[in-house]
Motif scaffolding. Sequence first.
Motif, short mmCIF file in Angstrom:
data_model
loop_
_atom_site.label_atom_id
_atom_site.label_comp_id
_atom_site.label_asym_id
_atom_site.label_seq_id
_atom_site.Cartn_x
_atom_site.Cartn_y
_atom_site.Cartn_z
N SER A 1 0.86 -1.10 0.10
CA SER A 1 -0.02 0.06 -0.02
C SER A 1 1.08 1.35 0.05
O SER A 1 1.99 1.23 0.32
N LYS A 2 0.44 2.28 -0.54
CA LYS A 2 1.16 3.71 -0.56
C LYS A 2 0.63 4.43 0.78
O LYS A 2 -0.67 4.34 1.19
N THR A 3 1.52 5.40 1.08
CA THR A 3 1.00 6.40 2.04
C THR A 3 0.22 7.47 1.44
O THR A 3 0.46 7.62 0.37
N LEU B 1 -8.19 13.37 -3.42
CA LEU B 1 -8.83 13.40 -4.89
C LEU B 1 -9.59 14.74 -4.74
O LEU B 1 -9.72 15.19 -5.83
N LEU B 2 -10.39 14.88 -3.93
CA LEU B 2 -11.08 16.25 -3.75
C LEU B 2 -10.03 17.34 -3.67
O LEU B 2 -10.39 18.52 -4.42
N LYS B 3 -9.02 17.32 -2.84
CA LYS B 3 -8.24 18.49 -2.86
C LYS B 3 -7.67 18.90 -4.23
O LYS B 3 -7.68 20.11 -4.65
N HIS B 4 -7.36 17.69 -5.12
CA HIS B 4 -6.79 18.04 -6.57
C HIS B 4 -7.71 17.82 -7.48
O HIS B 4 -7.41 18.06 -8.55
N GLN B 5 -8.98 17.91 -7.12
CA GLN B 5 -10.11 17.76 -8.10
C GLN B 5 -9.99 16.74 -9.21
O GLN B 5 -9.93 17.20 -10.61
N ILE B 6 -9.67 15.60 -8.81
CA ILE B 6 -9.46 14.54 -9.71
C ILE B 6 -10.29 13.40 -9.74
O ILE B 6 -10.71 12.78 -8.54
N PRO B 7 -10.84 13.05 -10.80
CA PRO B 7 -12.05 11.99 -10.82
C PRO B 7 -11.60 10.78 -10.53
O PRO B 7 -10.05 10.22 -10.76
N GLU C 1 -0.24 11.42 -2.86
CA GLU C 1 -0.43 12.73 -3.15
C GLU C 1 0.72 12.96 -4.33
O GLU C 1 0.38 13.76 -5.12
N GLN C 2 1.79 12.43 -4.09
CA GLN C 2 2.90 12.80 -5.16
C GLN C 2 2.65 11.94 -6.39
O GLN C 2 2.98 12.53 -7.54
N ASP C 3 1.75 11.00 -6.43
CA ASP C 3 1.44 10.35 -7.58
C ASP C 3 0.31 11.31 -8.29
O ASP C 3 0.45 11.44 -9.53
N LEU C 4 -0.66 11.91 -7.24
CA LEU C 4 -1.49 12.73 -8.12
C LEU C 4 -0.95 13.89 -8.71
O LEU C 4 -1.22 14.23 -9.92
N LEU C 5 0.11 14.40 -8.08
CA LEU C 5 0.78 15.50 -8.73
C LEU C 5 1.30 15.52 -9.90
O LEU C 5 1.27 16.06 -11.00
N TYR C 6 2.22 14.07 -10.05
CA TYR C 6 2.75 13.58 -11.26
C TYR C 6 1.81 13.42 -12.31
O TYR C 6 1.93 13.98 -13.22
N LEU C 7 0.42 12.90 -11.99
CA LEU C 7 -0.43 12.44 -12.89
C LEU C 7 -0.89 13.75 -13.42
O LEU C 7 -1.32 14.01 -14.86
N LYS C 8 -1.24 14.75 -12.75
CA LYS C 8 -1.80 15.84 -13.16
C LYS C 8 -0.87 16.71 -13.90
O LYS C 8 -1.32 17.41 -14.99
N ARG C 9 0.33 16.55 -13.72
CA ARG C 9 1.43 17.29 -14.73
C ARG C 9 1.46 16.54 -16.17
O ARG C 9 1.55 17.41 -16.95
N HIS C 10 1.36 15.24 -16.20
CA HIS C 10 1.44 14.55 -17.46
C HIS C 10 0.42 14.14 -18.14
O HIS C 10 0.64 13.50 -19.17
#
Length: 320
Positions: free
Chosen positions: A56-58, A121-127, A63-72
Amino acid sequence: PAPTLPKRILKKITRLLAPAIPLPAYRRLMPRNPLGFFYHAISDTPLPHVQHLYPSKTPAEFEQDLLYLKRHFTLLAYPDLLALSQPPITAHHSSLTQPPSAFLSFDDGFAECYTAARPLLLKHQIPCLFFLATDWIDNRAMYYRGKMSLCIEKLAHLAPNAQADFFRQLATRINSQAPSSNPQSFTTWILTHQQSADPLLDQVCELLDVDVPGYLRTRQPFLTQAQIRTMQADGFVIGAHTRCHSKLSTLSQDEQAVEIIESCRIVCDLTGQPQVPFAFPFSGSGVERDFLARLRAEHPHVGLIFDTQKLRRDRPFIYH
């Protein structure tokens, strides 16, 4: 059939080399659009019911994954995936896949989907899509592999003399099926069992004094109906994952149909969604695609289907 020796060697080499390959190289090597990324649980602390099954991830790592995915990537919601699955290709379709697109999902319906993943997910507005094994909603039952993880964890914390006593009792109870008398061989042995071995797992839990009903009651590892409805109100799409995480290729086609149709119906009734997506537990290998197409045509509440076979080219209604 079992993989041949060259295939096993190639698989091992691939696993060793995989971490050294830069992420941009993966996107060039695997020109899949959209790419699917799926998770199970996000937690700051070990989860005894899953920690011996998969990592599992912390929340910080997630959150680092989400930031990476949002960038790319352009991150797609379920309506976008529905649009892409339905020809003809239009300018709107093209806009969904430029730049490279992706979607996120969680399998199994662990409580941390609500407590840990949802806020980020809500913080970064990611579906995101959440696929639930419907028998586990409200902590009514434990995943059979969750029982395995709880037993492995309990055995690891027993004193050596208590471990030896357990192995003697286990050998008496199940005769020649018992593993060698050490925790490592026990882990290998217990993880080889399938869902049909649930009565055996209950015996092992009894010998180790693993109180599964008590764990479900106090730890509450799975989502509740109230949490699911809140997530649906947040805009997340809730999907089905069979009733009890059955490996569909081991079932008859009639049994496969019941698992898919009924789990989707239960999610529809719970959330008010007219149609819900479905994700295969383990994988959809061995499940006939013509059968799935007929099932969706006859039962329109069964939406898009999600599988784990990586780069396989499949029917338009199946995402990997």
